[in-house]
Motif scaffolding. Structure first.
Motif, PDB file in Angstrom:
ATOM      1  N   LYS A 350       0.767  -1.105  -0.200  1.00 11.86           N
ATOM      2  CA  LYS A 350       0.078  -0.123   0.038  1.00 11.86           C
ATOM      3  C   LYS A 350       0.910   1.442  -0.129  1.00 11.86           C
ATOM      4  O   LYS A 350       0.485   2.172  -0.713  1.00 11.86           O
ATOM      5  N   ARG A 351       1.986   1.116   0.604  1.00 12.00           N
ATOM      6  CA  ARG A 351       2.804   2.312   0.675  1.00 12.00           C
ATOM      7  C   ARG A 351       3.501   2.650  -0.441  1.00 12.00           C
ATOM      8  O   ARG A 351       3.345   3.658  -1.078  1.00 12.00           O
ATOM      9  N   PHE A 352       3.690   1.613  -1.405  1.00 12.10           N
ATOM     10  CA  PHE A 352       4.234   1.706  -2.553  1.00 12.10           C
ATOM     11  C   PHE A 352       3.199   2.388  -3.618  1.00 12.10           C
ATOM     12  O   PHE A 352       3.536   3.452  -4.414  1.00 12.10           O
ATOM     13  N   LEU A 353       2.136   2.075  -3.468  1.00 12.22           N
ATOM     14  CA  LEU A 353       1.217   2.438  -4.375  1.00 12.22           C
ATOM     15  C   LEU A 353       0.867   4.059  -3.954  1.00 12.22           C
ATOM     16  O   LEU A 353       0.609   4.688  -5.022  1.00 12.22           O
ATOM     17  N   ASN A 354       0.685   4.169  -2.724  1.00  9.60           N
ATOM     18  CA  ASN A 354       0.638   5.794  -2.516  1.00  9.60           C
ATOM     19  C   ASN A 354       1.845   6.472  -2.768  1.00  9.60           C
ATOM     20  O   ASN A 354       1.392   7.711  -3.450  1.00  9.60           O
ATOM     21  N   ASP A 355       3.067   5.945  -2.688  1.00  4.74           N
ATOM     22  CA  ASP A 355       4.223   6.674  -3.243  1.00  4.74           C
ATOM     23  C   ASP A 355       3.915   6.936  -4.672  1.00  4.74           C
ATOM     24  O   ASP A 355       4.076   8.200  -5.399  1.00  4.74           O
ATOM     25  N   LEU A 356       3.439   5.905  -5.260  1.00  2.00           N
ATOM     26  CA  LEU A 356       3.480   6.067  -6.884  1.00  2.00           C
ATOM     27  C   LEU A 356       2.253   7.170  -7.233  1.00  2.00           C
ATOM     28  O   LEU A 356       2.540   7.886  -8.098  1.00  2.00           O
ATOM     29  N   ARG A 357       1.311   7.262  -6.485  1.00  2.00           N
ATOM     30  CA  ARG A 357      -0.019   8.026  -6.853  1.00  2.00           C
ATOM     31  C   ARG A 357       0.582   9.337  -6.662  1.00  2.00           C
ATOM     32  O   ARG A 357       0.170  10.148  -7.302  1.00  2.00           O
ATOM     33  N   VAL A 358       1.221   9.679  -5.550  1.00  2.00           N
ATOM     34  CA  VAL A 358       1.832  10.968  -5.344  1.00  2.00           C
ATOM     35  C   VAL A 358       2.734  11.531  -6.412  1.00  2.00           C
ATOM     36  O   VAL A 358       2.563  12.624  -6.620  1.00  2.00           O
ATOM     37  N   ARG A 359       3.526  10.618  -6.765  1.00  2.00           N
ATOM     38  CA  ARG A 359       4.625  10.808  -7.787  1.00  2.00           C
ATOM     39  C   ARG A 359       3.837  11.260  -9.024  1.00  2.00           C
ATOM     40  O   ARG A 359       4.267  12.122  -9.965  1.00  2.00           O
ATOM     41  N   GLN A 360       3.007  10.429  -9.260  1.00  2.00           N
ATOM     42  CA  GLN A 360       2.005  10.694 -10.576  1.00  2.00           C
ATOM     43  C   GLN A 360       1.223  11.957 -10.723  1.00  2.00           C
ATOM     44  O   GLN A 360       1.424  12.749 -11.535  1.00  2.00           O
ATOM     45  N   SER A 361       0.801  12.466  -9.528  1.00  2.12           N
ATOM     46  CA  SER A 361       0.238  13.632  -9.198  1.00  2.12           C
ATOM     47  C   SER A 361       0.986  14.742  -9.343  1.00  2.12           C
ATOM     48  O   SER A 361       0.751  15.790 -10.209  1.00  2.12           O
ATOM     49  N   VAL A 362       2.149  14.627  -8.864  1.00  2.00           N
ATOM     50  CA  VAL A 362       3.171  15.848  -8.941  1.00  2.00           C
ATOM     51  C   VAL A 362       3.640  15.844 -10.350  1.00  2.00           C
ATOM     52  O   VAL A 362       3.834  16.992 -10.791  1.00  2.00           O
TER      53      VAL A 362
END
Length: 633
Positions: A350-362
């Motif tokens: 879940k942490r990896f997916l959260n990091d991925l979404r944050v990076r995609q958003s930025v």
């Protein structure tokens, strides 16, 4: 590109069982309600983030379903990590249990005085213990009697049968309370203990002692959710013992383990996620926020059945009304690396997916238009393979990224497409062999045919991990990754410096390649004219590599090449080779317009080369028009 929805996954215990943890929860419930094990303390062991708290919640739900009004299971959930250290873990745990029992007595239909009196005595005992604990921690500042004298206050006075000082006789009175008529309707009291492995050693030991010495009476059960080895380490620290059992010692005779096993009759390990579990978990997490409840439930049930049957993700099939092709492709793409690198840990996933979404958003808000699947692949390298990601940033800093990625994909058995119009880089000067800039690199565009599949080479240039990562889809050949890598380097605190470029040239190169007119103008023609032949060649090669890896800089880069050429006419061969490093598929209409009619013949040959490589369209027409202006064909 639509900005991605920044919906992150919570780290709180899951309310929906996505991983068939109910099998573990039901096994725990069976043991807790087994009269032959009364009282019982069970361990639920797993690493941090493995889902222990989620399982405790499922245990509570299962026990509530099994209870009846006349045979109730009273559930008490506690977290020693949150106890006030000044009060004491032992006293805090006992107080929580007594508080829950007091509430149950108040709700009892019997309502006798016996239970209330027993509760009153037990509460007074625990209050005395708290008072002693608090007094001991504050005796230096409050000028109260010494600790030894305070301990004497706890001891019952001779001949005083009503004394309730201290915890003496607590267990006998507690057992009597549990068998009282007011609690006859309670078949079991189950205390679910969470996060014990996060506590300080003193809290760990005191909590265990409270369960074993004071609360372990008939009708009492405990489930201790913790990493068993961390708890044993806390016991070792508390009792100043460092001996661990040898892995070959099946009896596990070290004192800390024996101490723990004296309290916990058996430990149920929480299994790490299997390959299929990881794939299904990724799929379910993505659909959890968007799928209708009935569709998600059907998918969960399908995954449960596949686990039982030993099937694969291919057996999921279609579910009416649920579109999941994209999510399933994403899960299949990332599962091999996530399964291995994250050790089947749900929290880390879940942490990896959260990091991925944050990076995609930025990235999206920075105008980076890479496909989300490309960002996911790069994030996999960045988050899970840090040495390899540092290597990629090093390639990028030196302008070698595209060449290296091309070679990497070749070694991964993913050959470049062959265009009807060849798009290979022209040969460079014989003395320019650095980093293989003369390597032919087919470009995007035109009709493509794949070369016959070949086995991956074993050149040894790249690590097996890097080759394995390269095999993930999508391929990165020909993509402009520079905006994302610049952003990622900033997040990682990495300074992108081409160390192959002499330090005396770095400021000149940075200013020439700047989008700021003021910065580019800060480099004077006089400075460029003073450069030696070697420095000029190094500078042009650096600019050419930048054009290749960062096509967005082509306006500044092409202009810089022409400026250097006008100050150093004899560098026409190096200037030509630098221009030819710009991928033809990335050429903009404005670039051919920068060529002037008085440029040397070698420079004009660049346009002829580009003409043969670019697709039909506006850019090719602009190149042809420029050639005609000079009188070429």
């Amino acid at each position: 590109m639509t900005e991605p929805n920044l919906a992150l996954w919570s780290d709180d215990p899951a309310r929906v069982d996505l991983l068939s943890f109910d099998a573990v929860a039901k096994t725990v419930a069976d043991a807790l309600l087994d009269e032959a094990l009364d009282p019982v303390a069970l361990g639920l062991s797993g690493s941090w983030g493995s889902g222990k708290t989620t399982v405790l919640g499922l245990v509570a739900e299962e026990l509530e379903q099994r209870g009846t009004p006349s045979s109730k299971v009273l559930i008490i959930q506690t977290d020693p990590w949150r106890y006030d250290p000044a009060t004491g873990a032992k006293e805090s745990l006992i107080a929580e249990v007594l508080g829950a029992l007091a509430d149950e007595v108040d709700r009892s239909e019997t309502k006798t005085d016996k239970a209330k009196k027993l509760l009153g005595r037990l509460v007074k005992r625990i209050d005395w213990a708290k008072a002693i604990k608090l007094a001991a921690t504050s005796s230096l500042t409050l000028q109260i009697p010494s600790f030894d004298k305070l301990v004497e206050l706890v001891k019952p006075k001779a001949g005083d049968e009503d004394s309730v000082r201290g915890l003496d006789a607590f267990r006998d009175e507690f057992a009597e309370l549990m068998q009282s008529d007011d609690l006859k309707h309670v078949q079991a009291v189950v205390v679910l203990v969470d996060d014990l492995d996060r506590c300080l050693p003193a809290t760990v030991v005191e909590s265990l002692e409270a369960m074993r010495l004071f609360l372990a009476v008939p009708k009492m059960s405990f489930v201790i959710a913790a990493d068993e080895e961390r708890v044993a380490d806390a016991i070792r620290t508390r009792f100043a013992t460092t001996r661990r059992s040898d892995e070959s010692d099946l009896d596990q005779h070290d004192p800390a383990t024996l101490y723990l096993h004296k309290i916990v009759q058996t430990t149920i390990p929480l299994p790490a996620l299997s390959h299929f579990d990881t794939q299904a978990y990724l799929l379910l997490l993505q659909l959890q926020a968007t799928a209708a409840a009935e569709h998600l439930s059907a998918l969960i049930d399908r995954c449960v059945q596949i686990r039982r049957d030993g099937g694969t993700v291919d057996d999921i099939g279609a579910i009416d009304g649920l579109a999941m092709e994209d999510e399933l492709a994403f899960a299949s793409r990332l599962t091999p690396l996530l399964y291995e690198k994250l050790s089947g840990n749900p929290r880390y996933i879940k942490r990896f997916l959260n990091d991925l979404r944050v990076r995609q958003s930025v990235a999206s808000r920075r105008g980076i238009t890479l496909d989300p699947s490309v960002v996911a692949k790069l994030m996999t390298l960045e988050a899970l393979m840090k040495p390899e990601f540092k290597l990629l940033l090093g390639w990028f800093a030196k302008g070698e990224m595209r060449n290296q990625l091309d070679r990497l994909e070749d070694e991964a058995g993913r050959p470049a497409p062959t265009d009807t119009a060849p798009d290979a880089d022209p040969p460079t000067n014989s003395d320019d062999t650095d980093n293989g800039d003369s390597t032919a690199r087919p470009r995007r565009g035109g009709r493509r045919t794949l070369e016959p599949p070949t086995a991956a080479t074993t050149s040894g240039q790249f690590t097996q991990a890097m080759v394995r990562w390269a095999k993930l889809v999508p391929p990165l050949r020909g993509l402009d990754l520079s905006p994302y890598l610049t952003l990622a380097a900033g997040f990682a605190g990495v300074t992108l410096i081409d160390e192959s470029l002499p330090e005396r040239l770095r400021d000149i190169a940075a200013n020439l390649l700047s989008d700021s007119k003021r910065e580019s103008a800060s480099v004077t023609d006089g400075e460029l004219e003073k450069l030696g032949a070697g420095d000029t060649a190094d500078l042009l090669r650096h600019i050419g590599r930048t054009l290749r890896d960062q096509p967005s800089k082509q306006k500044a880069g092409v202009n810089a090449i022409f400026r250097i050429l006008h100050c150093q006419p004899e560098a026409d061969s190096d200037a030509r080779d630098a221009l030819l490093m710009l991928p033809p598929s990335e050429i903009t209409i404005a670039t051919p317009m920068q060529f002037k009619s008085d440029e040397p013949a070698k420079i004009w040959s660049v346009l002829t080369t580009w003409k043969e490589k670019v697709r039909e369209g506006a850019v090719k027409r602009a190149i042809e028009s420029k050639i005609k202006q000079r009188g070429g064909s």
